[in-house]
Structure formats: C-alpha cells, structure tokens
Design an enzyme around this catalytic site. Structure first.
Site, PDB file in Angstrom:
ATOM      1  N   CYS A 307       0.833  -1.209   0.000  1.00  0.00           N
ATOM      2  CA  CYS A 307       0.000   0.000   0.000  1.00  0.00           C
ATOM      3  C   CYS A 307       0.860   1.248   0.000  1.00  0.00           C
ATOM      4  O   CYS A 307       1.845   1.318   0.732  1.00  0.00           O
ATOM      5  CB  CYS A 307      -0.849   0.093   1.266  1.00  0.00           C
ATOM      6  N   ARG A 406     -11.799   0.695  -6.532  1.00  0.00           N
ATOM      7  CA  ARG A 406     -11.484   0.420  -5.128  1.00  0.00           C
ATOM      8  C   ARG A 406     -11.073   1.705  -4.412  1.00  0.00           C
ATOM      9  O   ARG A 406     -11.211   1.842  -3.216  1.00  0.00           O
ATOM     10  CB  ARG A 406     -10.328  -0.581  -5.068  1.00  0.00           C
TER      11      ARG A 406
HETATM   12  P1  XMP Z   1      -0.482  -7.418   3.010  1.00  0.00           P
HETATM   13  O1  XMP Z   1       0.244  -6.668   4.079  1.00  0.00           O
HETATM   14  O2  XMP Z   1      -0.827  -8.806   3.386  1.00  0.00           O
HETATM   15  O3  XMP Z   1      -1.857  -6.618   2.809  1.00  0.00           O
HETATM   16  O4  XMP Z   1       0.273  -7.318   1.708  1.00  0.00           O
HETATM   17  C1  XMP Z   1      -2.856  -7.023   1.916  1.00  0.00           C
HETATM   18  C2  XMP Z   1      -4.007  -6.044   1.948  1.00  0.00           C
HETATM   19  O5  XMP Z   1      -3.632  -4.777   1.394  1.00  0.00           O
HETATM   20  C3  XMP Z   1      -4.777  -4.134   0.843  1.00  0.00           C
HETATM   21  N1  XMP Z   1      -4.430  -3.705  -0.522  1.00  0.00           N
HETATM   22  C4  XMP Z   1      -4.073  -2.448  -0.820  1.00  0.00           C
HETATM   23  N2  XMP Z   1      -4.061  -1.341  -0.077  1.00  0.00           N
HETATM   24  N3  XMP Z   1      -3.242  -0.142  -1.945  1.00  0.00           N
HETATM   25  C5  XMP Z   1      -3.669  -0.153  -0.658  1.00  0.00           C
HETATM   26  O6  XMP Z   1      -3.684   0.887  -0.001  1.00  0.00           O
HETATM   27  C6  XMP Z   1      -3.242  -1.230  -2.761  1.00  0.00           C
HETATM   28  O7  XMP Z   1      -2.852  -1.165  -3.916  1.00  0.00           O
HETATM   29  C7  XMP Z   1      -3.700  -2.440  -2.168  1.00  0.00           C
HETATM   30  N4  XMP Z   1      -3.867  -3.683  -2.670  1.00  0.00           N
HETATM   31  C8  XMP Z   1      -4.309  -4.437  -1.608  1.00  0.00           C
HETATM   32  C9  XMP Z   1      -5.909  -5.120   0.874  1.00  0.00           C
HETATM   33  O8  XMP Z   1      -6.721  -4.774   1.958  1.00  0.00           O
HETATM   34  C10 XMP Z   1      -5.201  -6.440   1.092  1.00  0.00           C
HETATM   35  O9  XMP Z   1      -6.003  -7.406   1.727  1.00  0.00           O
END
Ligand code: XMP
Length: 486
Positions: A307, A406
């Site tokens: 993120c 999203r």
């Molecule tokens: P981890 O830490 O396991 O987190 O890699 C996965 C979660 O991150 C969220 N997610 C995002 N959040 N930008 C964001 O701000 C993104 O591009 C993004 N893609 C995924 C999502 O909640 C996921 O479960």
C-alpha cells in the site's frame, strides 16, 4: 472551526499503533500449543477452522488458492480484477472441487454418440457419466467403456446397464460400504421411482479423508469468498449464487455514496456480506446503526505491504489500531459480528496481536502470494525464486480497469499501491503450517485455548524501537546476511 481551535484536533487523539509497536505478554498458562484450537467465525453464518483468509488480489486469490486454503481450514476470497463472469467461474470451480453429494450431476442421454460422451468427459474433467432417459437413470458410462469404442456408436451400445445405486438419503458411511463391496467408483443416488437425485464418488470421499480440517458448507463443498465493489449490484447478485461470503472491496467504506449503494445491495442479496474496509470506531458505529444485514467487518486501511495510501495521502488506519477501534464499537453495541483484520501481517506473531485485539480472523496478501497456489508469476533474482505481488491500486493492476473503483475518484490518476516480488515458499500447506504453529505457540504463551479466550486473557504491551531491534536475532552472523550487518 470549533472554539477549541486546531489544537483540539489532536489533543485527545489516540496513537495509531502498529504491529511493530506491540508485544504479547506471556500470561499464566495451562495450555500447550498443540491443545490450542483455532476455529473461528468468519461471517455471520460461516465459520472456518483456522483464522486465515487470503486477500482478494489478482496475485493472491484465484480458484487454486481458494481451494487450497479452504482444504487447510481457511477461506480464500476470489479477486474481482476481471469480469463478473470470470470471477463467477473461479468461484464455481471452488464449489465444484469437492462435494459429498454432487447435486448438479453432468449426465448424458442413451442416444448420444460415444464421441459426444468423450468430449463431455474431457470438458468437465470427469471420468464417468450417469446415463438418463428423461429423469430416470438407465445406465452409467465410464472412461473404460468408451476408451476403445467406435466413436460413432451410441451411449446405449456401450454403457453399463446394471448400475449399482443407493437411495437418495445415503450417508457417507453407507456409501463407502457400497462402493467397497461392489468395487465401483461412482454411486448414483436415486429416488423410489428411479429418478437420479445425486452422485457420490470415491474421489470426493477420499478427499474428505485427506483434508479433515477443511472449511466446508453444509453440502460438504469447500467454502468460498468473493470480492465485490459496493457499486456493482449486478456482480454481487451473480456471485451470491455461488459464493458463500461476499467481501466488499473498497478502500474507504465510510463514505456516503458507498452507504447508499450498500443499503440496496444488503436488501437484495441473501448471502453473507462482509463490509469494509473501515478503520475507526465512528465507521463501525455508523454501519451498526445505519446499515441492516451486515455479516462482518473488514478492518484496516493502509497497512498492506504493497500500500502507498498512507504515504500518498496521509490518510489511513493501521490494522492494529483499526481492529481495536472497531472491536470497541462492537462491544459497545453488543454486536458479535466477526472482524477480519486486513493488511500488514508479516507472520503468526502479528496475527496473534490482531486476534488479541478482537479480530476473529486475519486477511493476508503478502504471506499467501509467496506460495505455489498464488497466481503471480514465478521468477528468479540472483539465483533465488520470487513471486510477483502487486497492490490492487498499483498502476499495472488498475490498468486492467476492474479494480480501479477500489480507490477514491482522484486515485485513478494517483496510484495507491506498488508492484514487487516476495520470496517463493513453495506449497501453500508449508506457509499455512508455519502460521498455524506460530499462532498456537503465541496463544500458548497467552494461556488461551481458543480465540475467544485470547480476547479475554491476552495482555499487550508497547515496545520501543530499541526493544523491537532486540526482539530480532542480533549480534550473530546469519547465513542469509552479509558480514556488514552484524
Ligand atoms: P499485506 O500486508 O498482506 O496486505 O500485503 C494485503 C491487503 O492490502 C490491501 N491492498 C491495498 N491497499 N493499496 C492499498 O492501499 C493497494 O494497492 C492495495 N492492494 C491491496 C488489501 O486490503 C489487502 O487485503
């Protein structure tokens, strides 16, 4: 501006602590890790056997991950960076992977050709077809019957006419006995009039034995989650025909447009709907008081390893802080709905902290993206294997269009995620086993036999930066490190 002025904005503010700021205090324990029981509620109607949920991301969860994780006791949430039809097919594959009794049996009529029968078996990847005239069972056709048969012959010419069958209400033990006694692999279930009512197969029965901890629905099929946008009612309705749980996939759920769209969706969809992402007490309170029919909460904004939301916008609610906020709101309102803590989890210790704070399960992308079952491509860098892992707000994921809603409207020009690589770990079972063993150990330290006991008994403490440094291996040369790091 209120009379308190700008200072009031942070005068009573909490510190938004993260996983790195906390440790779990060892407590009085009578529990050995192997006695810890990890089953948990994941939505209003569904429970799973380990508190692990895979993120709906296109480098994390497609059918293979969802099947693999459900077999090990968790839940996969199929991503939505594709058409609704593609997502539906992926979820359908999960539901079809196993079942105690196949209800939608693929059949053939006696006057179809052997050629057609062979094609049908290949298309559905099955080894036999009950033969039906109208609704009545008249034979069974297996791979052996057609293997060397002239493809222009009719099914009725080559099928086995004397079929071993059982009554529609036969249970697993009864089926095993019949299958063993007659040395057959498929058992059509029929009613008193001889109408085909279902099919049991030795393959499904053996799978059940191989995965005793699997998360299944009442028909013995694997549980499956699917992501939907809060604005896509058509997709939600379609997916609700096949998935057990819909998981709302939007970066900021606490939003007027999202709420009004969700009112309609929650009215029209019967399947459990887990809503999020949210990160504050106020958001949970508003959901509890303004939306009916919610089945759970997806909690945490901006902690994910890919993120850039918090970096780019300074807006966010780290998963630890968010979980505590939402758990407090649920407690105030006497709600027992489950919380899925999502983002930033780097291992079992982080998961234990999230669970201690009131989560029922954790959602992970990074950890699961490392496994063979994740759809990301496998590459080598400097002689080591890595898997592709990207945020759904990364430029390349958003270029596929389906995930771009999203994020807030301006985000279409502002990426909120990055693309990178994570170390390859091999089979999903290895990744899950590490998480499960670690969680059981954490809960053993806390003296908790179950997740609800962990909510009650665990105590957390803050840790300084130097403490966090001490908590890792230090003053030794590790094989994976260069000498300068010691
Ligand atoms: P981890 O830490 O396991 O987190 O890699 C996965 C979660 O991150 C969220 N997610 C995002 N959040 N930008 C964001 O701000 C993104 O591009 C993004 N893609 C995924 C999502 O909640 C996921 O479960």
């Amino acid at each position: 501006m209120s009379e308190k002025g700008f200072r009031a904005k942070f005068k009573d503010s909490d510190v938004a602590v993260t996983f790195r700021d906390l440790i779990l205090l060892p407590g009085w324990t009578e529990v050995e890790p192997n006695q810890v029981q990890l089953s948990t509620q994941v939505s209003l109607k569904h429970s799973i056997n380990i508190p692990l949920v895979s993120s709906p991301m296109d480098t994390v969860t497609e059918s293979e991950m969802a099947i693999g994780l459900a077999r090990l006791g968790g839940l996969g949430v199929i991503h939505r960076n594709c058409t609704a039809e593609e997502e539906f097919e992926m979820a359908k594959k999960v539901k079809r992977a196993e079942s105690l009794v196949i209800k939608e049996v693929i059949t053939i009529s006696p006057d179809s050709t052997v050629k057609y029968a062979t094609e049908l078996m290949q298309k559905h990847n099955i080894s036999g077809l009950p033969v039906v005239q109208g609704e009545h069972l008249v034979g069974i056709l297996t791979g052996r019957d057609v293997r060397f048969a002239d493809s222009n012959l009719l099914t009725s010419d080559v099928m086995t006419k004397k079929v071993i069958t059982a009554p529609a209400e036969t249970n697993i033990e009864g089926a095993k006995e019949i299958l063993h006694k007659h040395r057959v692999e498929k058992l059509p279930l029929i009613d008193k009039e001889g109408r085909l009512k279902g099919l049991m197969t030795i393959k499904d029965i053996l799978q059940r034995g191989r995965f005793p901890n699997a998360a299944r629905d009442e028909n013995g099929q694997l549980l499956c989650g699917a992501a939907v946008s809060p604005f896509d009612l058509r997709r939600a309705k379609k997916l609700s025909e096949v998935a057990d749980i819909l998981v709302i996939d939007v970066a900021h759920f606490h939003n007027a447009n999202v709420f009004s769209s969700m009112k309609k969706m929650l009215e029209e969809v019967d399947t459990d709907v887990v809503v999020g992402s949210i990160g504050t007490y106020q958001a949970a309170e508003d959901i509890l008081t303004k939306l009916d029919g919610v089945a759970g909460f997806r909690v945490g904004i901006g902690s994910g390893s890919i993120c850039t939301t918090m970096e780019a916008t300074k807006a966010g609610s780290p998963t630890v802080f968010a979980t505590a906020q939402v758990a407090d709101a649920l407690r105030t309102y006497g709600s027992k709905l489950p919380i899925i803590a999502d983002g930033g989890i780097r291992g079992p210790g982080d998961a234990a902290i999230a669970l201690s704070l009131g989560a029922s399960a954790v959602m992970m992308g990074n950890i699961f993206a490392r496994s063979k079952e994740a759809p990301g491509t496998l590459i080598t860098i400097g002689g080591r294997y890595y898997k592709q892992y990207r945020g759904m707000g990364s430029p390349s994921a958003m270029a596929k269009r389906f995930s771009s809603d999203r994020y807030a409207q301006p985000s279409k020009g502002l990426p909120e995620g990055v693309e990178g690589w994570v170390p390859y770990k091999g089979e999903l079972s290895v990744v899950v086993q590490e998480m499960v063993a670690g969680l059981q150990a954490s809960m053993g330290y806390a003296g908790a036999r179950t997740i609800p006991e962990l909510w009650e008994k665990s105590k957390l403490a803050g840790i300084t930066n130097s403490g966090a440094e001490e908590a890792r291996p230090h003053d030794v040369l590790l094989p994976s490190e260069s000498p300068e790091r010691v």
